[in-house]
Design a protein around this motif. Sequence first.
Motif, PDB file in Angstrom:
ATOM      1  N   GLU A 190       0.824  -1.217   0.000  1.00 50.11           N
ATOM      2  CA  GLU A 190       0.000   0.000   0.000  1.00 50.11           C
ATOM      3  C   GLU A 190       0.857   1.265   0.000  1.00 50.11           C
ATOM      4  O   GLU A 190       0.601   2.192  -0.773  1.00 50.11           O
ATOM      5  N   ASP A 191       1.859   1.303   0.870  1.00 57.62           N
ATOM      6  CA  ASP A 191       2.707   2.494   0.963  1.00 57.62           C
ATOM      7  C   ASP A 191       3.567   2.680  -0.283  1.00 57.62           C
ATOM      8  O   ASP A 191       3.812   3.810  -0.721  1.00 57.62           O
TER       9      ASP A 191
ATOM     10  N   ARG B 128       2.796   1.759  -3.360  1.00 59.12           N
ATOM     11  CA  ARG B 128       1.939   2.241  -4.452  1.00 59.12           C
ATOM     12  C   ARG B 128       1.731   3.754  -4.396  1.00 59.12           C
ATOM     13  O   ARG B 128       1.495   4.382  -5.426  1.00 59.12           O
ATOM     14  N   ALA B 129       1.805   4.323  -3.204  1.00 52.21           N
ATOM     15  CA  ALA B 129       1.592   5.762  -3.026  1.00 52.21           C
ATOM     16  C   ALA B 129       2.846   6.594  -3.296  1.00 52.21           C
ATOM     17  O   ALA B 129       2.778   7.822  -3.330  1.00 52.21           O
ATOM     18  N   GLU B 130       3.968   5.936  -3.515  1.00 50.15           N
ATOM     19  CA  GLU B 130       5.226   6.658  -3.721  1.00 50.15           C
ATOM     20  C   GLU B 130       5.273   7.359  -5.075  1.00 50.15           C
ATOM     21  O   GLU B 130       4.750   6.851  -6.073  1.00 50.15           O
TER      22      GLU B 130
END
Length: 98
Positions: free
Chosen positions: A27-28, A30-32
Amino acid sequence: MIIIHAGFQVKADQENEFLKEVQSLVEDSRAEEGNISYDLLKDSEKAGSFTMVELWKDMDAVQNHNQAEHFTSFMTKAPQFMAAPADVKLFNAEPIVK
């Protein structure tokens, strides 16, 4: 574009813990900035075998990811889940113009 295939062989008794820990990493990541996709795939024929398939804009994005807290935190915990060292392969992809 940079493509990464990170293969994990997870101990049978650690699979649930691995999946719990890796969920926040996915999840983290993918947000980068610079991430195109980040997916964990489970091998349907080999027990405990997973592959993380990552697509990144460029090597700068990969380097930033490798220094991110969520990645370094996961990598610190990862050895307890693994039956073998991770098998990481990087590829440099270029678009095909038709």
